[in-house]
Design an enzyme around this catalytic site. Structure first.
Site, short mmCIF file in Angstrom:
data_model
loop_
_atom_site.label_atom_id
_atom_site.label_comp_id
_atom_site.label_asym_id
_atom_site.label_seq_id
_atom_site.Cartn_x
_atom_site.Cartn_y
_atom_site.Cartn_z
N LYS A 144 -3.13 1.49 6.68
CA LYS A 144 -3.81 2.59 6.00
C LYS A 144 -4.25 3.56 7.08
CE LYS A 144 -7.27 2.91 2.31
NZ LYS A 144 -6.51 3.71 1.37
N1 PPE Z 1 -1.74 2.88 -2.19
C1 PPE Z 1 -2.32 3.87 -1.49
C2 PPE Z 1 -1.47 4.92 -0.88
C3 PPE Z 1 -3.71 3.90 -1.36
O1 PPE Z 1 -4.28 4.88 -0.66
C4 PPE Z 1 -4.50 2.90 -1.98
C5 PPE Z 1 -5.98 2.93 -1.87
C6 PPE Z 1 -3.84 1.87 -2.70
C7 PPE Z 1 -2.45 1.90 -2.77
C8 PPE Z 1 -4.59 0.74 -3.34
O2 PPE Z 1 -5.12 -0.15 -2.39
P1 PPE Z 1 -6.43 -1.02 -2.67
O3 PPE Z 1 -7.58 -0.07 -2.64
O4 PPE Z 1 -6.45 -2.02 -1.58
O5 PPE Z 1 -6.27 -1.63 -4.01
N2 PPE Z 1 -6.53 4.24 -1.86
C9 PPE Z 1 -7.88 4.45 -1.38
C10 PPE Z 1 -8.13 5.92 -1.10
C11 PPE Z 1 -8.78 6.77 -2.13
C12 PPE Z 1 -9.18 8.14 -1.58
O6 PPE Z 1 -8.89 9.15 -2.23
O7 PPE Z 1 -9.83 8.21 -0.53
C13 PPE Z 1 -8.89 3.79 -2.29
O8 PPE Z 1 -8.61 3.53 -3.46
O9 PPE Z 1 -9.98 3.49 -1.80
#
Ligand code: PPE
Length: 307
Positions: free
Chosen positions: A158
């Site tokens: 990330k």
């Molecule tokens: N894909 C991406 C690209 C992504 O950024 C997230 C989280 C996920 C999948 C889901 O991952 P998880 O949170 O572990 O279930 N995105 C974060 C960013 C949000 C933002 O705008 O800042 C989040 O949900 O915290």
């Protein structure tokens, strides 16, 4: 956004207004940095816990390793710092944003001697895709921007700079009047949304792209897969095409910020009956009962904060 009292910066809690960095902070120029998004929830018993905290921090360290960003702390130290940040700000439920970034010193790409700096900010953040969307479903559209090839961006990390791809996708579809951008991988298969993982249901079977896909290994995705299996729902992790979504009975997105958000439309095609379907509703209800309700199970996913 509403200010809170303190931000954790490089090992110390500082006042919100004093959490500033120099303009030559390397990450600002070149994007090498890693971050997390974590939620703290207040349950019906009045206790606050941070959902899957250690796993999020482990992913932060994994992201740093992938990015060749040395971490000057241990996982335990960052876990404790997150708990402390929520505690001192007296936030019964909130979003927590740890960020590891490269500080100033050298300019240019190499900059191996610049220090890794870490901040942890917590604030109130409601439904990411809106209350309405959470209840009735959102309108999603595939962006013309493709998710990166797995050897272009490090898709299991990330990383700060990688989010340019997501921002362009999100801005493109929001300007066209949709709520969220869906993204294909370079081979044309469904990858994920701009900031969420994606699921579909057809004939009662739940499907989501497999871990090898060009997507983040989401912890909410993992939680939903676990909950679905425990509820006896048949699950497949496999790649699929955009038109399989068009004919799905149900589609939903998962993420820390977006939690479990139903999708009622993809590329102007109504999904199922245009309302959240039974499997989505069941998983959404189970998820909220586990994080913010009174479900006694999955205790290993909770780190409690004592105020
Ligand atoms: N894909 C991406 C690209 C992504 O950024 C997230 C989280 C996920 C999948 C889901 O991952 P998880 O949170 O572990 O279930 N995105 C974060 C960013 C949000 C933002 O705008 O800042 C989040 O949900 O915290």
């Amino acid at each position: 956004m509403d200010k809170t009292d303190k931000i954790w910066l490089d090992g110390k809690l500082v006042d919100w207004d004093d959490a500033n960095v120099h303009i030559l902070t390397h990450t600002l120029h070149y994007g090498l940095g890693a971050f997390e998004g974590i939620r703290a929830y207040r349950r019906t018993d009045g206790r606050t816990h941070i959902f899957r905290l250690r796993e999020h921090i482990r992913r932060l360290f994994d992201s740093c390793k992938i990015a060749t960003l040395p971490m000057p702390y241990t996982i335990d130290q960052i876990v404790d710092a997150c708990v402390e940040t929520v505690r001192v700000n007296k936030l019964p439920s909130c979003y927590i944003r740890p960020l590891a970034f490269l500080g100033d010193g050298m300019m240019g790409l190499y900059a191996l001697s610049n220090p890794t700096r870490v901040s942890i900010t917590a604030w109130n953040w409601g439904s990411y895709l809106g209350e309405e969307g959470m209840k009735n479903g959102i309108r999603a559209k595939f962006s013309s921007f493709t998710r990166s090839h797995v050897n272009t961006n490090m898709v299991k990390a990330k990383l700060v700079g990688q989010y340019v791809n997501s921002i362009l996708a999100k801005r493109e579809v929001m300007a066209a009047g949709y709520d969220e951008a869906l993204m294909l991988d370079p081979q044309g298969f469904v990858a994920e949304a701009s900031g969420e993982n994606i699921f579909m249901v057809r004939d009662g079977v739940l499907m989501t792209p497999n871990i090898g896909s060009s997507m983040l290994n989401g912890l909410t995705r993992d939680a939903i897969l676990t909950i679905a299996a425990d509820l006896g729902i048949e699950v497949f992790e496999t790649r699929f095409t955009r038109d399989e979504l068009y004919i799905a009975d149900e589609v939903f997105l998962t993420g820390t910020a977006a939690e479990v958000t139903p999708v009622r439309e993809v590329d102007d095609r109504t999904i199922g009956d245009g309302v959240p379907g039974p499997v989505t509703k069941r998983l959404q209800a189970a998820f909220f009962d586990i994080v913010a309700g009174s479900h006694p199970g999955y205790e290993e996913w909770r780190t409690y904060v004592e105020f």
